[in-house]
Scaffold this active site. Sequence first.
Site, PDB file in Angstrom:
ATOM      1  N   ALA A  63      -3.260   6.430 -94.955  1.00 18.60           N
ATOM      2  CA  ALA A  63      -2.197   7.189 -94.295  1.00 18.60           C
ATOM      3  C   ALA A  63      -2.239   8.635 -94.777  1.00 18.60           C
ATOM      4  O   ALA A  63      -2.714   8.939 -95.871  1.00 18.60           O
ATOM      5  CB  ALA A  63      -0.849   6.571 -94.608  1.00 18.60           C
ATOM      6  N   GLY A  64      -1.709   9.543 -93.941  1.00 17.01           N
ATOM      7  CA  GLY A  64      -1.670  10.949 -94.286  1.00 17.01           C
ATOM      8  C   GLY A  64      -2.550  11.785 -93.392  1.00 17.01           C
ATOM      9  O   GLY A  64      -2.212  12.929 -93.083  1.00 17.01           O
ATOM     10  N   PHE A  65      -3.678  11.224 -92.960  1.00 20.42           N
ATOM     11  CA  PHE A  65      -4.556  11.971 -92.057  1.00 20.42           C
ATOM     12  C   PHE A  65      -3.952  12.041 -90.661  1.00 20.42           C
ATOM     13  O   PHE A  65      -3.885  13.106 -90.052  1.00 20.42           O
ATOM     14  CB  PHE A  65      -5.942  11.331 -91.998  1.00 20.42           C
ATOM     15  CG  PHE A  65      -6.868  12.029 -91.040  1.00 20.42           C
ATOM     16  CD1 PHE A  65      -7.566  13.160 -91.435  1.00 20.42           C
ATOM     17  CD2 PHE A  65      -7.018  11.580 -89.727  1.00 20.42           C
ATOM     18  CE1 PHE A  65      -8.398  13.829 -90.536  1.00 20.42           C
ATOM     19  CE2 PHE A  65      -7.839  12.241 -88.836  1.00 20.42           C
ATOM     20  CZ  PHE A  65      -8.536  13.368 -89.242  1.00 20.42           C
ATOM     21  N   ASP A  66      -3.529  10.896 -90.136  1.00 15.85           N
ATOM     22  CA  ASP A  66      -3.014  10.818 -88.763  1.00 15.85           C
ATOM     23  C   ASP A  66      -1.535  10.435 -88.822  1.00 15.85           C
ATOM     24  O   ASP A  66      -1.160   9.300 -88.573  1.00 15.85           O
ATOM     25  CB  ASP A  66      -3.825   9.793 -87.970  1.00 15.85           C
ATOM     26  CG  ASP A  66      -3.499   9.812 -86.483  1.00 15.85           C
ATOM     27  OD1 ASP A  66      -2.690  10.652 -86.054  1.00 15.85           O
ATOM     28  OD2 ASP A  66      -4.056   8.963 -85.761  1.00 15.85           O
ATOM     29  N   ASN A 112      -1.003  18.039-102.412  1.00 19.38           N
ATOM     30  CA  ASN A 112      -0.146  18.230-101.244  1.00 19.38           C
ATOM     31  C   ASN A 112       1.306  18.006-101.617  1.00 19.38           C
ATOM     32  O   ASN A 112       1.628  17.191-102.480  1.00 19.38           O
ATOM     33  CB  ASN A 112      -0.567  17.305-100.095  1.00 19.38           C
ATOM     34  CG  ASN A 112       0.186  15.993-100.093  1.00 19.38           C
ATOM     35  OD1 ASN A 112       1.308  15.903 -99.580  1.00 19.38           O
ATOM     36  ND2 ASN A 112      -0.411  14.958-100.682  1.00 19.38           N
ATOM     37  N   GLY A 115       5.736  16.484 -97.639  1.00 17.76           N
ATOM     38  CA  GLY A 115       7.127  16.082 -97.445  1.00 17.76           C
ATOM     39  C   GLY A 115       7.385  15.297 -96.175  1.00 17.76           C
ATOM     40  O   GLY A 115       8.414  15.492 -95.512  1.00 17.76           O
ATOM     41  N   PHE A 116       6.460  14.385 -95.837  1.00 21.91           N
ATOM     42  CA  PHE A 116       6.664  13.513 -94.672  1.00 21.91           C
ATOM     43  C   PHE A 116       6.942  14.316 -93.397  1.00 21.91           C
ATOM     44  O   PHE A 116       7.866  14.008 -92.634  1.00 21.91           O
ATOM     45  CB  PHE A 116       7.816  12.531 -94.908  1.00 21.91           C
ATOM     46  CG  PHE A 116       7.522  11.397 -95.843  1.00 21.91           C
ATOM     47  CD1 PHE A 116       6.249  11.149 -96.323  1.00 21.91           C
ATOM     48  CD2 PHE A 116       8.558  10.549 -96.255  1.00 21.91           C
ATOM     49  CE1 PHE A 116       5.993  10.093 -97.188  1.00 21.91           C
ATOM     50  CE2 PHE A 116       8.306   9.487 -97.116  1.00 21.91           C
ATOM     51  CZ  PHE A 116       7.032   9.265 -97.586  1.00 21.91           C
ATOM     52  N   SER A 174       5.565   8.243-102.402  1.00 20.56           N
ATOM     53  CA  SER A 174       5.246   9.655-102.245  1.00 20.56           C
ATOM     54  C   SER A 174       6.048  10.453-103.258  1.00 20.56           C
ATOM     55  O   SER A 174       7.257  10.252-103.409  1.00 20.56           O
ATOM     56  CB  SER A 174       5.586  10.142-100.838  1.00 20.56           C
ATOM     57  OG  SER A 174       5.496  11.549-100.775  1.00 20.56           O
ATOM     58  N   ASN A 176       6.735  13.571-102.955  1.00 17.00           N
ATOM     59  CA  ASN A 176       7.181  14.806-102.305  1.00 17.00           C
ATOM     60  C   ASN A 176       8.514  14.702-101.583  1.00 17.00           C
ATOM     61  O   ASN A 176       8.948  15.657-100.943  1.00 17.00           O
ATOM     62  CB  ASN A 176       6.092  15.282-101.336  1.00 17.00           C
ATOM     63  CG  ASN A 176       4.793  15.560-102.057  1.00 17.00           C
ATOM     64  OD1 ASN A 176       4.788  16.162-103.129  1.00 17.00           O
ATOM     65  ND2 ASN A 176       3.690  15.088-101.493  1.00 17.00           N
ATOM     66  N   THR A 177       9.159  13.537-101.657  1.00 14.26           N
ATOM     67  CA  THR A 177      10.523  13.376-101.175  1.00 14.26           C
ATOM     68  C   THR A 177      11.381  13.062-102.387  1.00 14.26           C
ATOM     69  O   THR A 177      11.220  11.998-102.989  1.00 14.26           O
ATOM     70  CB  THR A 177      10.628  12.239-100.142  1.00 14.26           C
ATOM     71  OG1 THR A 177       9.834  12.561 -98.998  1.00 14.26           O
ATOM     72  CG2 THR A 177      12.069  12.032 -99.698  1.00 14.26           C
ATOM     73  N   LYS A 209       3.336   0.200-100.812  1.00 16.78           N
ATOM     74  CA  LYS A 209       2.460   1.203-101.410  1.00 16.78           C
ATOM     75  C   LYS A 209       3.123   1.776-102.652  1.00 16.78           C
ATOM     76  O   LYS A 209       4.228   2.328-102.584  1.00 16.78           O
ATOM     77  CB  LYS A 209       2.146   2.322-100.412  1.00 16.78           C
ATOM     78  CG  LYS A 209       1.082   3.296-100.920  1.00 16.78           C
ATOM     79  CD  LYS A 209       0.562   4.190 -99.811  1.00 16.78           C
ATOM     80  CE  LYS A 209      -0.597   5.053-100.282  1.00 16.78           C
ATOM     81  NZ  LYS A 209      -1.194   5.837 -99.190  1.00 16.78           N
ATOM     82  N   ASN A 240      -0.784   5.625-104.421  1.00 17.58           N
ATOM     83  CA  ASN A 240      -0.510   6.909-103.794  1.00 17.58           C
ATOM     84  C   ASN A 240      -1.053   8.030-104.680  1.00 17.58           C
ATOM     85  O   ASN A 240      -1.814   7.779-105.618  1.00 17.58           O
ATOM     86  CB  ASN A 240       1.006   7.052-103.582  1.00 17.58           C
ATOM     87  CG  ASN A 240       1.354   7.841-102.334  1.00 17.58           C
ATOM     88  OD1 ASN A 240       0.774   8.881-102.061  1.00 17.58           O
ATOM     89  ND2 ASN A 240       2.315   7.355-101.564  1.00 17.58           N
ATOM     90  N   SER A 313      -8.870  11.922 -98.832  1.00 18.60           N
ATOM     91  CA  SER A 313      -9.138  13.248 -99.391  1.00 18.60           C
ATOM     92  C   SER A 313     -10.616  13.601 -99.420  1.00 18.60           C
ATOM     93  O   SER A 313     -10.998  14.757 -99.181  1.00 18.60           O
ATOM     94  CB  SER A 313      -8.552  13.361-100.806  1.00 18.60           C
ATOM     95  OG  SER A 313      -7.148  13.272-100.780  1.00 18.60           O
TER      96      SER A 313
END
Length: 350
Positions: A63-66, A112, A115-116, A174, A176-177, A209, A240, A313
């Site tokens: 996840a993260g690419f698309d 990165n 932040g979703f 994640s 970032n949240t 995850k 993650n 990545s």
Amino acid sequence: MSLTDLGAEVVKLLPPEAAHKATVRALKAGLGVPLREPEHDPALAVTLPKSGLKLSSPVGLAAGFDKNCEVPAAMAKFGFGFVECGTVTPRPQPGNPKPRLFRLTEDKAVINRMGFNNYGLDYFVRRLKAYRGAVPIGANVGANKDSTDRIADYVTGVEAVAPHADYVTINISSPNTPGLRGLQDRSSLEALLSACGKADRAGKPVFLKVAPDLDETAIADIVSVVKKEGAWLAGLIVSNTTLSRPETLQSGHKSEAGGLSGAPLFDLSTDVLKQFAGALDGAFDLIGAGGIASGADAYAKIRAGAQAVQLYSAMAFEGPGLVQRIHHELLHCLHADGCGYISDMVGADL
């Protein structure tokens, strides 16, 4: 060098987030996309025992690419055995302020703090319904940053995507949240798993995850809760991105805030994977992620207990041709060990 890899080299001249957007647009337009999915050597086929997912290759797209489920069929044609889209939140959100994506070229790494950022569930589900690829597709769900009830956000996500995906991933790791990783704590995780178990009315496999920044106590707590409240889970994705910063980092971006992925994450994520594999003892499926850039890396994750692996990545540095190179290297690893099937090597190092 193929035209696809040449295009990847050109894209690398752009700033990281602009490069990513340009890549997705090109894939949507069919530029550089192979005509069909490649055939995989039967030695690489795996069936994840608890989820029942049948994969022609153990190598998946993380996840993260698309994020918005816009190009899963295109990515499948590069050789991935499965693709995972997201993270998607119930409501659209722009994510964190830019710049928020950084290449650490010297370290083969990425930081990165996105932040979703995504278009929300309505858009995502429309795209998910339209998927016609030949490999299993996963949907990764998260919570909105300003949500007053994050568990309710996960329930909403699971309910929306499960009928249309081959599996679902609950992303509580994640960095970032703010506060999201708190859902990995025992009491919060118990409540989350109880609620999401009731939400999966479609009966699809669900994965949790987790972060790599877990000590032995945290791992033991998660294992305990998963066995008690999450017996319905298919498995875990480990792991993650990390908040840690190894002293070996050389890039000028090494102090940027956010999650670190790529090569420096490999050892940490593989060690945590091995700990989960030992504690769960085959009761749940495990997907290994973090720092995979070669067949040897993927092979090490599998030997550490993963039935399948994911990467993202490394493609920023190696291009999409990396997937097929990993397949060739995996077969070489198998032959060197005198083994006929990749599934026979799951957990060999435990």
